[in-house]
Design an enzyme around this catalytic site. Structure first.
Site, PDB file in Angstrom:
ATOM      1  N   GLY A   1       0.835  -1.198   0.000  1.00  0.00           N
ATOM      2  CA  GLY A   1       0.000   0.000   0.000  1.00  0.00           C
ATOM      3  C   GLY A   1       0.862   1.238   0.000  1.00  0.00           C
ATOM      4  O   GLY A   1       2.016   1.208  -0.451  1.00  0.00           O
ATOM      5  N   SER A   2       0.317   2.328   0.543  1.00  0.00           N
ATOM      6  CA  SER A   2       1.029   3.597   0.457  1.00  0.00           C
ATOM      7  C   SER A   2       2.151   3.680   1.482  1.00  0.00           C
ATOM      8  O   SER A   2       2.138   3.013   2.516  1.00  0.00           O
ATOM      9  CB  SER A   2       0.053   4.755   0.679  1.00  0.00           C
ATOM     10  OG  SER A   2      -0.328   4.787   2.039  1.00  0.00           O
ATOM     11  N   THR A   3       3.129   4.517   1.180  1.00  0.00           N
ATOM     12  CA  THR A   3       4.263   4.717   2.078  1.00  0.00           C
ATOM     13  C   THR A   3       3.820   5.308   3.413  1.00  0.00           C
ATOM     14  O   THR A   3       4.320   4.938   4.468  1.00  0.00           O
ATOM     15  CB  THR A   3       5.323   5.595   1.395  1.00  0.00           C
ATOM     16  OG1 THR A   3       5.879   4.841   0.304  1.00  0.00           O
ATOM     17  CG2 THR A   3       6.433   5.991   2.344  1.00  0.00           C
TER      18      THR A   3
ATOM     19  N   GLY B   1       2.462   2.575   5.408  1.00  0.00           N
ATOM     20  CA  GLY B   1       3.591   1.700   5.728  1.00  0.00           C
ATOM     21  C   GLY B   1       4.389   2.201   6.916  1.00  0.00           C
ATOM     22  O   GLY B   1       4.791   1.429   7.798  1.00  0.00           O
TER      23      GLY B   1
ATOM     24  N   GLU C   1       5.547  -3.412   1.049  1.00  0.00           N
ATOM     25  CA  GLU C   1       5.752  -3.059  -0.352  1.00  0.00           C
ATOM     26  C   GLU C   1       4.972  -1.788  -0.569  1.00  0.00           C
ATOM     27  O   GLU C   1       3.740  -1.806  -0.574  1.00  0.00           O
ATOM     28  CB  GLU C   1       5.285  -4.213  -1.238  1.00  0.00           C
ATOM     29  CG  GLU C   1       5.949  -4.230  -2.601  1.00  0.00           C
ATOM     30  CD  GLU C   1       5.138  -3.475  -3.628  1.00  0.00           C
ATOM     31  OE1 GLU C   1       5.360  -2.257  -3.737  1.00  0.00           O
ATOM     32  OE2 GLU C   1       4.304  -4.089  -4.287  1.00  0.00           O
TER      33      GLU C   1
ATOM     34  N   CYS D   1       2.235   0.478  -8.380  1.00  0.00           N
ATOM     35  CA  CYS D   1       3.294   1.047  -7.536  1.00  0.00           C
ATOM     36  C   CYS D   1       4.607   1.156  -8.305  1.00  0.00           C
ATOM     37  O   CYS D   1       5.402   2.052  -8.068  1.00  0.00           O
ATOM     38  CB  CYS D   1       3.476   0.206  -6.280  1.00  0.00           C
ATOM     39  SG  CYS D   1       3.604  -1.542  -6.646  1.00  0.00           S
TER      40      CYS D   1
ATOM     41  N   GLU E   1       4.145  10.464  -5.621  1.00  0.00           N
ATOM     42  CA  GLU E   1       3.473   9.409  -6.366  1.00  0.00           C
ATOM     43  C   GLU E   1       2.048   9.844  -6.672  1.00  0.00           C
ATOM     44  O   GLU E   1       1.276  10.150  -5.765  1.00  0.00           O
ATOM     45  CB  GLU E   1       3.461   8.119  -5.530  1.00  0.00           C
ATOM     46  CG  GLU E   1       2.886   6.940  -6.270  1.00  0.00           C
ATOM     47  CD  GLU E   1       2.933   5.649  -5.453  1.00  0.00           C
ATOM     48  OE1 GLU E   1       2.785   5.717  -4.220  1.00  0.00           O
ATOM     49  OE2 GLU E   1       3.121   4.575  -6.055  1.00  0.00           O
TER      50      GLU E   1
END
Lengths: 321, 476
Positions: free
Chosen positions: B232-234, B237, B254, B288, B385
């Site tokens: 998913g998104s940073t 994360g 990831e 991604c 992103e």
């Protein structure tokens, strides 16, 4: 149509060196990428109205061909009559663009076609190998033009091309183009056969396409139909990309003719998809895209019957040619 | 002219239930606390989904623990492999149904679910099925061990494929799982639960809990999980990394990416154009590892951009169920708003945005494929992103400058290199800080190849032997 100025395009006087430099400066072709793009376009789903349009266009783009040693006047006449009335059960069926024959059959084809607007194309220049002196090739061409051929399908000298003698290939095309000229000011349209199966690499095919366009080809054509690898979708896409790029820079529109090995209506529709999505709608006309084929017509006719009647009739319901 | 007539795939290939509960211990629970999941191309509600609570998560983890202790850890590798092969085959058998379900719930074109998402999901199960009885050769020495219960949260961009990336290696290694699909795309995971039943997978080995971010947080917070896997998104994360810090939970994350797709002047330009299109417009750019930053050598910029624009005119945006559609719907209104905001920001900062003219459907969420030229490395659209069909174009003069610009990112997930020169490919691959470097191609996936990032793109690898190691530990 604007005139080609080869020197301006190559950027110098035409010599083998300058041609070589120019051709080798063209961007390379990535085999995997090219073939992947074709595979992706081949999944386009062509149904109902677009299928009907595509089948009719495929017929209109067809150069109905017989190129056998056993060709006779009767055989050619029979093929011409098939072109005039492709489907006797459905008179709305369009006619093919042209009949493609050997030079000595032009006169018979002309006679059989009469006033019908179907062109006669003649293969020339020591077709299919092209292994003869320039004099012989020119005589071959003149003969066909004199007999009334509307279009000349010449072969390039693959030997000269593969040995790096681009100038020789270029000069021969220019010379053939000159003898395509008629006294009345018209000229027989010149299709230049690259015989892509013998050039083998996509880089070679792109270079040969550019060389033919520079020398004044009206059409670039893939194959003679006489070698083991004839027209393929990736090769055709590559040549379509070449004529599009050529048009974008010179405003001169050149046609493409895949020939040999295209046998089914389904294949023909895939080619039309590639034409539309590579060169664009401008090429979706018999003036700029042709199929060189012999058995394709009957398969298209059967698909056409299926679409109009709802039933798939089979081979007994289309005429042998 | 030759306009392709509509060629829609049949909607009837899939039947959704009106409402779904969670899949816990081999059975579906009674639907509760439900919300509607929609088709983003039409905004039509497809089914009611249960929003998982701490109680649901606890039940699922207990079921997974129970299955791990009593069944799954007792089976030999070959038997686990047998179940995975069975699942893989059922995915293939039901591939058309799954493709339609995925397209309806995600908005991506049927062409992609049919040719990429579903076949790749099946291939992941086939690949890891083969590993199940060969763990001794994974590189950890003899008798490596599973972690136990793996908690997995997957995103909405490739719902079933991401599920396969998570579940297949986990089960092959001997773990049991609790997986939470994304809130907007739960349906293929729920169909997968049916597939587990059909495959007679022992109860509790796979548990699916649906819900939102809070459900995922409850899951990762649970004291009885051994392994955390998140895609998913940073931003999320980072929250997870903090949440599990100081615990014994292993993690693979990831996360985001802002990949450079680098085109040198000697590249095969027509194929590079295809690679650029595939790199950024595949799956509406909801990828991604999308090639969202185009770095083109200045000497070929004009011709490349001209060719790219001509190619983009042929992209077909519209009904995702039509077999000829290239770009489908944006997955959610929230995502559409984000894309729109970032592109406006890019233009405000001096970029020139261009999109081909394409008719937009009335309902649903849509964004035309867009390129922004004249982007500088300092611009927002070169750094953040976007996760949409938007390409930021920058130039470089030399290979060294290309490397410097490509690596100038908080991310490091993937990169592309386009050149006809083989030696340059190797040198670039060596210098780029990216988990995957594609040469003269883009967005190619294979279960045997590890995938994962550097820097803020996350840690751990998925796919291949490396992906297996994320779910194993040495026995000593």
């Amino acid at each position: 149509m604007p005139a080609i100025e080869p020197e301006a395009i190559v950027g110098s006087r035409i010599t083998n060196q300058s041609l070589s430099r120019w051709l080798h400066s063209l961007p390379g072709v990535d085999k995997v990428g090219l073939e992947a793009r074709v595979a992706s376009l081949s999944t386009r789903s062509i149904k109902t109205t677009s299928k009907a349009w595509g089948l009719d266009m495929a017929i209109k783009m067809m150069d109905l061909t017989t190129l056998e040693g056993a060709d006779t006047k009767e055989r050619v006449r029979s093929l011409c009559l098939k072109a005039i009335t492709p489907d006797p059960m459905d008179l709305s069926t369009p006619q093919p663009a042209a009949i493609c024959v050997y030079g000595d059959m032009v006169v018979h084809a002309k006679e059989a076609l009469g006033k019908n607007k179907i062109y006669v194309a003649a293969v020339a220049t020591a077709f299919p190998s092209g292994r003869a002196s320039l004099q012989v090739k020119l005589a071959d061409t003149k003969d066909a033009v004199k007999a009334g051929a509307d279009e000349i399908d010449m072969v390039i000298d693959r030997g000269a091309f593969l040995s790096g003698n681009y100038l020789e290939v270029y000069k021969q095309i220019v010379a053939v183009k000159e003898v395509c000229q008629r006294k009345d000011g018209n000229h027989a349209h010149l299709k230049v056969i690259l015989e892509t199966g013998e050039l083998e690499t996509y880089d070679n095919i792109r270079r040969a396409s550019y060389l033919a366009m520079l020398a004044g080809a009206d059409f670039i054509k893939t194959s003679t139909g006489k070698v083991s690898v004839n027209a393929t979708l990736p090769i055709t896409m590559l040549m379509l990309q070449a004529v599009k790029d050529w048009y974008d820079t010179t405003k001169i529109q050149i046609g493409v003719k895949p020939a040999g090995g295209i046998r089914t209506a389904k294949d023909a529709l895939k080619y039309l998809v590639v034409v539309k999505e590579t060169a664009g709608d401008k090429w979706l006309t018999p003036k700029y895209f042709r199929f060189g084929a012999s058995s394709l017509l009957n398969d298209v006719l059967m698909q056409r019957q299926k679409l109009t009647t709802g039933n798939y009739s089979g081979r007994d319901y289309v005429s042998v040619d | 002219m030759f306009d392709y007539a509509p060629a829609p795939e049949s909607r009837d290939l899939v039947k959704f239930q009106d409402s779904y509960g969670h899949f816990i211990g081999g059975k579906f629970t009674k639907p509760s606390n439900t919300y509607g999941t929609i088709n983003p191309a039409t905004e039509e509600t497809l089914a009611q989904i249960s929003h998982g609570t701490a109680k649901d998560v606890d039940a699922a983890v207990k079921a997974a623990r129970n299955a791990y202790e009593k069944t799954w850890s007792k089976l030999d590798g070959a038997t686990r492999g047998k179940y995975l092969y069975r699942i893989a085959r059922i995915i293939q058998e039901r591939s058309r149904e799954l493709a339609v379900a995925e397209t309806l719930n995600n908005g991506k074109p049927i062409k992609e679910t049919r040719d990429a998402d579903i076949p790749l999901a099946a291939s992941w199960f086939f690949y890891y099925a083969g590993w199940a009885d060969k763990l001794d050769y994974a590189g950890l020495g003899p008798n490596p061990m599973a972690h136990g219960v793996a908690a997995q949260v997957v995103p909405w961009n490739f719902p079933l494929m991401m599920l396969a990336w998570k579940i297949a290696p986990a089960l092959a290694a001997g773990n049991t799982v609790v997986l939470k699909p994304a809130e907007t795309t739960p349906l293929s995971a729920l169909l997968f639960a049916e597939i587990c039943q059909q495959a007679e997978l022992p109860d509790g080995v796979v548990n699916i809990v649906t819900g939102f971010g809070d459900t995922g947080a409850e899951l990762f917070d649970h004291s009885d999980i051994n392994k955390v896997a998140f895609t998913g998104s940073t931003n999320v994360g980072k929250i997870i990394a903090k949440q599990i810090a100081g615990t014994n939970k292993k993690a693979t994350l990831e996360l985001g990416g802002k990949a450079a797709n680098i085109v040198f002047e000697d590249a095969a330009l027509d194929q590079a154009v295809e690679g650029i299109v595939n790199g950024i417009f595949f799956n509406q750019g909801h990828v991604c590892c999308a090639g969202s930053r185009l770095l083109v050598q200045e000497s070929v910029q004009d011709v490349l951009i001209k060719k790219l624009k001509a190619r983009m005119e042929n992209i077909r945006l519209g009904d995702p169920m039509d077999k000829n559609t290239d770009i489908g719907a944006i997955n959610s209104k929230a995502q559409l708003t984000k894309i729109d905001r970032l592109v406006k920001q890019g233009v405000k900062e001096g970029g020139q945005s261009w999109a081909p003219t394409c008719a937009m459907p009335k309902n649903g969420f849509w964004y035309a494929p867009t390129i922004i030229t004249g982007v500088a490395p300092t611009n927002t659209v070169a750094r953040e992103e976007i996760f949409g069909p938007v390409l930021s174009v920058m130039t470089f003069r030399t290979p060294a400058e290309a490397v410097a610009k490509a690596n100038n990112s908080q991310y490091g997930l993937s990169a592309g290199v386009w050149t006809e020169k083989g030696s340059r490919i190797l040198k670039m691959a060596d210098q780029l800080n990216a988990g995957v470097v594609w040469a003269n191609t883009y967005n190619q996936f294979d279960p045997a190849s590890p995938f994962g990032g550097f820097k803020e793109s996350g840690y751990g690898r998925e796919g291949g032997r490396h992906g297996l190691l994320s779910y194993l530990k040495g026995s000593h």
